[in-house]
Motif scaffolding. Structure first.
Motif, PDB file in Angstrom:
ATOM      1  N   THR A   1      11.620  -8.026  17.198  1.00 43.71           N
ATOM      2  CA  THR A   1      10.467  -8.392  17.189  1.00 43.71           C
ATOM      3  C   THR A   1       9.648  -8.706  16.052  1.00 43.71           C
TER       4      THR A   1
ATOM      5  N   ASP B   1       7.183  -3.854  22.107  1.00 41.99           N
ATOM      6  CA  ASP B   1       9.112  -2.493  21.807  1.00 41.99           C
ATOM      7  C   ASP B   1      10.499  -3.587  22.764  1.00 41.99           C
TER       8      ASP B   1
ATOM      9  N   LYS C   1      -5.451  -3.887  21.270  1.00 39.66           N
ATOM     10  CA  LYS C   1      -4.867  -3.169  20.725  1.00 39.66           C
ATOM     11  C   LYS C   1      -3.923  -3.469  21.572  1.00 39.66           C
ATOM     12  N   TRP C   2      -2.377  -4.566  20.760  1.00 35.91           N
ATOM     13  CA  TRP C   2      -1.307  -4.465  22.106  1.00 35.91           C
ATOM     14  C   TRP C   2      -0.352  -4.038  20.890  1.00 35.91           C
ATOM     15  N   ASP C   3       1.618  -3.242  21.782  1.00 31.00           N
ATOM     16  CA  ASP C   3       2.186  -3.717  20.853  1.00 31.00           C
ATOM     17  C   ASP C   3       3.792  -4.582  21.792  1.00 31.00           C
TER      18      ASP C   3
ATOM     19  N   ASN D   1       3.039  -3.496  25.338  1.00 30.40           N
ATOM     20  CA  ASN D   1       1.757  -2.726  25.825  1.00 30.40           C
ATOM     21  C   ASN D   1       0.546  -3.353  24.945  1.00 30.40           C
TER      22      ASN D   1
END
Length: 644
Positions: free
Chosen positions: A601, A629, A625-627, A639
């Motif tokens: 990432t 993985d 907001k984002w993530d 997400n």
């Protein structure tokens, strides 16, 4: 006709009831006035003032002034102190803080002459509390610390509880939330212990404020609701109005603007009925803020200007500065940058003036203290040369401390102003960037829609017309078997072109998204990918039934999912993918996972790919907001959380 007669009767009954109540009040006053002039008459007048202070301040003042006049005629010093305290408290409730300070100081002089240490401590505490209300915190600290020594030395539990409550407020405004909560808990505990319900109401309400500012909103709301229940039981209208305003503040932090309007309006009506101008002013500002948040700018401006008018009329400098800042935000929101900047500068200047005046007052007090000590030192100099040197060393230390304190306060003011200006610049830049992103995204979707329509209605119609013409020609031409086969292949290629054109137009602006909404459109999109065989996509949606999602937001979410799945097909070498949308507590959660080859990432930070940039821009536009993985060989999970 019957209805008109009924209305007239109701009006006459209301007038009669009001006249009866006035006559009753006048009757009680006249009855007391007929009593013999003695200490019991003073007590009777002050008792009536205490009874009426929560429901009828004007009449309470009448009784208090009558008690003061009688106490002065009888030279009864305890009566003078009690009368001045009562009048000062009532003036404070009406927002007349300068008058309140005058009366408390007059009472303090009398109390000192009696040598009553506890009463002196109580009056020092009341003076400090009034300065705190005026926003003069340094002065408030000086008086409250003097009061603390005397009250704790007396061991009076009731006044110790009141003192803790006052210190709680003082440290809250400094701000020092840990100490505010510490003293607040002691105040609540002491009020429960001595069964003082009025004090418990105030202590609970005040304790809620540092919890609110620390974003512990559930705790803050529970304390306020308990306080409000007690205030209703005791019919304390002043406390109710203040608690309602604090509840509005909690809901403002939670962005529940309808609740803010409801509680601010209830507080406004109570303050109007109580004729507390400062409370009316604060409630109007709360109404302005709530209408600003719901983009009802004209109403917001009306309430802010009304609050400023009251602040001007009553010389509420701090409240006026706060109202000007609110009005500045309203004009910024309306797009009138010049007016917003003008009111912001006015507000900033007023806050700076308040700070400067407080510094000047502190300097003047220290100067008086310095002069007093200097005279004492001159007397001590005549008595002993050794003590002279030690005293001058102490004076030098006080002077240096004073300079350091003033320098620190000036620096803190400068630093806070710079920080505030920088924050405002950052906010404006962020707003400008979001506005530009919104314009680009809307323009992009409009252009997609136009191209899709042109392809479907223009080129699609032309290709369909050509196909029809070729079919018509086929029946009128004599061709060899080889030419007939070539003709059929051309018609098949034309069919393929029409299908491809329709697919492109559908991707540019899916009809399902416009007609049936986000959930159906994403389901169709995932099914289309499954039919191509490029990827096996599982689609799940939870809680999206009958949830209204704005068109722009729906299109943006659709494009985000579309781009993520396209990246999966192009780069992930995945077999299966999962798309899940969940709506809960006004939040939309988007999850896109695949079983592909994954990646590190860290490379996203330096990625210049248009796909990732488009995804980030769209998420920022939605204030989400984002993530991500992902690990090599372990697939990828994205997400995204968006407030609806």
């Amino acid at each position: 006709m019957k209805h008109k007669v009924l209305l007239v009767l109701i009006f006459l009954l209301a007038v009669f009831a009001e006249a009866q109540e006035k006559n009753l009040v006048d009757g009680v006053f006249e009855t007391i006035q007929k009593m013999e002039d003695n200490h019991n008459k003073i007590k009777a007048l002050l008792t009536q003032a205490e009874i009426k202070k929560d429901t009828d301040i004007r009449n309470a003042l009448r009784y208090g002034k009558a008690a003061l006049a009688l106490s002065e005629r009888l030279s009864h010093k305890p009566g003078i102190i009690g009368s001045l305290e009562t009048i000062a408290e009532l003036n404070s409730r009406l927002g007349n803080h300068d008058s309140s300070l005058l009366q408390y100081n007059q009472a303090l002089i009398v109390a000192r002459s009696l040598g009553d240490s506890l009463k002196v401590g109580i009056l020092l505490f009341n003076i400090g509390s009034t300065y705190r209300t005026k926003g003069e915190l340094q002065t408030a600290i000086e008086y409250c610390l003097q009061a603390k020594k005397r009250i704790e030395a007396s061991g009076d539990r009731s006044w110790m509880a009141k003192m803790y409550n006052g210190l709680q407020l003082l440290y809250y405004y400094l701000p020092d939330y840990n100490k505010a909560i510490q003293f607040g808990k002691e105040a609540v505990f002491s009020a429960r212990e001595i069964h003082d319900q009025d004090l418990l109401i105030k202590a609970l309400s005040n304790l809620s404020m540092p919890y609110k500012d620390r974003q512990e909103l559930d705790t803050s709301r529970q304390l306020l609701l308990e306080s409000y229940t007690l205030a209703r039981q005791t019919n304390d209208l002043h406390a109710q109005s203040a608690i309602l305003l604090n509840l509005a503040g909690v809901f403002l932090e939670e962005k529940n603007y309808q609740a803010v309007k409801q509680y601010a309006n209830q507080s406004l009506q109570l303050n109007k009925s109580l004729e507390t101008q400062e409370g009316v002013c604060t409630s109007l500002r709360a109404m302005a803020i709530s209408h600003l948040q719901t983009k009802e700018y004209d109403s917001a401006k009306y309430y802010a200007e009304a609050a400023i008018s009251i602040a001007d009329a009553n010389n509420y400098t701090y409240e006026k500065a706060s109202c000007l800042k609110t009005l500045s935000n309203i004009y910024y929101a309306m797009g009138n940058v010049d007016a917003g900047e003008n009111y912001y500068n006015l507000s900033d200047d007023m806050f700076e003036q308040l700070f400067r005046e407080e510094n000047q007052a502190s300097a003047a007090r220290y100067e008086k203290l310095f002069e007093a000590e200097k005279k004492d030192n001159q007397i001590l100099l005549q008595q002993a040369n050794i003590r002279y040197k030690s005293v001058w060393n102490a004076i030098l230390a006080v002077g240096i401390a004073t300079i350091l304190i003033i320098s620190f306060l000036v620096y803190r003011n400068y630093y806070n102003r710079q920080k505030l200006q920088q924050r405002r610049i950052t906010e404006l830049e962020t707003e400008k960037q979001l506005a530009a992103t919104e314009a680009v995204l809307k323009g992009e979707e409009q252009e997609r829609t136009r191209l899709a329509k042109d392809l479907h209605d223009g080129l699609g119609g032309m290709l369909s017309g050509i196909k029809y013409s070729l079919h018509t020609m086929k029946g009128n031409l004599i061709m060899t078997a080889e030419n007939a086969q070539a003709f059929e292949r051309s018609i098949d290629m034309l069919d393929s072109s029409i299908a491809e054109m329709r697919r492109v137009a559908h991707n540019m602006m899916p009809e399902a998204l416009v007609k049936f909404g986000l959930d159906t459109a994403l389901k169709d999109f995932c099914n289309d990918i499954n039919q191509t065989g490029a990827l096996n996509v599982t689609y799940q949606s939870i809680g999206l039934n009958d949830v209204p999602i704005e068109q722009t937001k729906s299109v943006t979410v659709y494009r985000i999912v579309q781009e993520l799945l396209n990246n999966t097909i192009k780069h992930a070498s995945a077999t299966n993918a999962l798309v899940q949308l969940t709506y809960d507590n006004s939040q939309l959660t988007i999850t896109v996972e695949d079983d592909g080859k994954g990646f590190e990432t860290a490379i996203l930070k330096g990625s210049k790919g248009i796909g990732w940039i488009n995804i980030q821009n769209r998420i920022e536009f939605l204030k989400g907001k984002w993530d991500v993985d992902s690990h090599p060989g372990k697939g990828t999970s994205v997400n995204i959380v968006i407030d609806n």
